[in-house]
Design an enzyme around this catalytic site. Structure first.
Site, PDB file in Angstrom:
ATOM      1  N   HIS A  49       0.969  -1.029   0.012  1.00 42.00           N
ATOM      2  CA  HIS A  49      -0.124  -0.005   0.078  1.00 42.00           C
ATOM      3  C   HIS A  49       0.960   1.283   0.058  1.00 42.00           C
ATOM      4  O   HIS A  49       1.967   1.002   0.219  1.00 42.00           O
ATOM      5  CB  HIS A  49      -0.933   0.024   1.150  1.00 42.00           C
TER       6      HIS A  49
HETATM    7  C1  T46 Z   1       2.639   0.807   6.999  1.00 34.93           C
HETATM    8  C2  T46 Z   1       3.388  -0.394   7.457  1.00 34.93           C
HETATM    9  C3  T46 Z   1       4.757  -0.112   7.664  1.00 34.93           C
HETATM   10  C4  T46 Z   1      -5.152  -0.296  13.058  1.00 34.93           C
HETATM   11  O1  T46 Z   1      -6.262  -0.559  13.303  1.00 34.93           O
HETATM   12  N1  T46 Z   1      -4.711   0.589  13.407  1.00 34.93           N
HETATM   13  C5  T46 Z   1      -3.318   0.860  12.907  1.00 34.93           C
HETATM   14  O2  T46 Z   1      -2.730   2.039  13.462  1.00 34.93           O
HETATM   15  C6  T46 Z   1      -2.537   0.175  12.035  1.00 34.93           C
HETATM   16  C7  T46 Z   1      -1.130   0.548  11.433  1.00 34.93           C
HETATM   17  C8  T46 Z   1      -3.341  -0.638  11.676  1.00 34.93           C
HETATM   18  N2  T46 Z   1      -4.554  -1.022  12.020  1.00 34.93           N
HETATM   19  C9  T46 Z   1      -5.432  -2.286  11.421  1.00 34.93           C
HETATM   20  C10 T46 Z   1      -5.699  -2.408  10.149  1.00 34.93           C
HETATM   21  C11 T46 Z   1      -5.646  -3.780   9.713  1.00 34.93           C
HETATM   22  O3  T46 Z   1      -6.808  -4.284   9.969  1.00 34.93           O
HETATM   23  O4  T46 Z   1      -4.462  -3.439  11.681  1.00 34.93           O
HETATM   24  C12 T46 Z   1      -4.481  -4.286  10.553  1.00 34.93           C
HETATM   25  C13 T46 Z   1      -3.435  -4.573   9.819  1.00 34.93           C
HETATM   26  O5  T46 Z   1      -2.793  -3.435   9.155  1.00 34.93           O
HETATM   27  P1  T46 Z   1      -2.215  -3.420   7.700  1.00 34.93           P
HETATM   28  O6  T46 Z   1      -2.694  -4.555   7.105  1.00 34.93           O
HETATM   29  O7  T46 Z   1      -2.242  -2.159   7.340  1.00 34.93           O
HETATM   30  O8  T46 Z   1      -0.595  -3.618   8.407  1.00 34.93           O
HETATM   31  P2  T46 Z   1       0.678  -3.925   7.276  1.00 34.93           P
HETATM   32  O9  T46 Z   1       1.725  -4.376   8.462  1.00 34.93           O
HETATM   33  O10 T46 Z   1       0.626  -4.306   6.045  1.00 34.93           O
HETATM   34  O11 T46 Z   1       1.009  -2.244   7.270  1.00 34.93           O
HETATM   35  C14 T46 Z   1       1.349  -1.318   8.450  1.00 34.93           C
HETATM   36  C15 T46 Z   1       0.693   0.038   8.389  1.00 34.93           C
HETATM   37  O12 T46 Z   1      -0.692  -0.253   8.338  1.00 34.93           O
HETATM   38  C16 T46 Z   1       1.151   0.958   7.302  1.00 34.93           C
HETATM   39  O13 T46 Z   1       0.807   2.292   7.483  1.00 34.93           O
HETATM   40  O14 T46 Z   1       3.285   1.729   6.623  1.00 34.93           O
HETATM   41  O15 T46 Z   1       2.618  -1.298   8.334  1.00 34.93           O
END
Ligand code: T46
Length: 137
Positions: A49
């Site tokens: 993303h």
């Molecule tokens: C990024 C990389 C380095 C929340 O509810 N609150 C939060 O602050 C975050 C970061 C995530 N979430 C929820 C959203 C999803 O349901 O946690 C779940 C996993 O998030 P995501 O799939 O976006 O995780 P990554 O590891 O792919 O990405 C994260 C960050 O979202 C993103 O901003 O830059 O780490």
């Protein structure tokens, strides 16, 4: 490319090492959110993303992982494997996180609160967004 690897200042002596990060001083934004990622697995990638406006600093507190960074024109890879290196990622940068070591722990400092509407999770939409952004300059 709107990212850079930053050397974090170490306060060290014979007792060990300490790193302190203050918003708007050591890093170029006010810190509004901190989150961390742990219990990852080597064959399960994360990310895929970009953010429309958010800036972040990512530190591998333990272990290692690879970041693939893409600005819509080129792709570069960076390994995060030290707690004294911070990866700054600015807006409009596609990121993929791969090859997590067992026990990898990432701490992330973010310039804004969590807002799913601020994510671009489709690569073609990301390419359209960066094309529009550069044509509006
Ligand atoms: C990024 C990389 C380095 C929340 O509810 N609150 C939060 O602050 C975050 C970061 C995530 N979430 C929820 C959203 C999803 O349901 O946690 C779940 C996993 O998030 P995501 O799939 O976006 O995780 P990554 O590891 O792919 O990405 C994260 C960050 O979202 C993103 O901003 O830059 O780490």
């Amino acid at each position: 490319m709107n990212y850079k690897l930053i050397d974090l200042k170490i306060h060290g002596d014979n007792r060990g090492k300490l790193i302190s990060l203050e918003g708007n001083r050591d890093i170029p934004f006010e810190i509004k959110r901190v989150y961390w990622i742990f219990d990852t697995l080597p064959d399960l990638d994360r990310g895929f993303h970009a953010h429309k406006n958010m800036e972040q600093i990512i530190v591998a507190m333990d272990g290692a992982c690879q970041f693939v960074l893409d600005d819509g024109k080129k792709r570069e890879t960076v390994w995060l494997n030290r707690p004294d290196k911070g990866l700054y990622i600015g807006k409009n940068m596609w990121r993929e996180m791969k090859h997590f070591s067992y026990g990898c722990k990432l701490m992330v400092l973010a310039s804004d609160y969590y807002d799913e509407k601020e994510y671009i999770r489709n690569y073609q939409e990301f390419l359209d967004e960066v094309k529009n952004d550069s044509s509006s300059l």
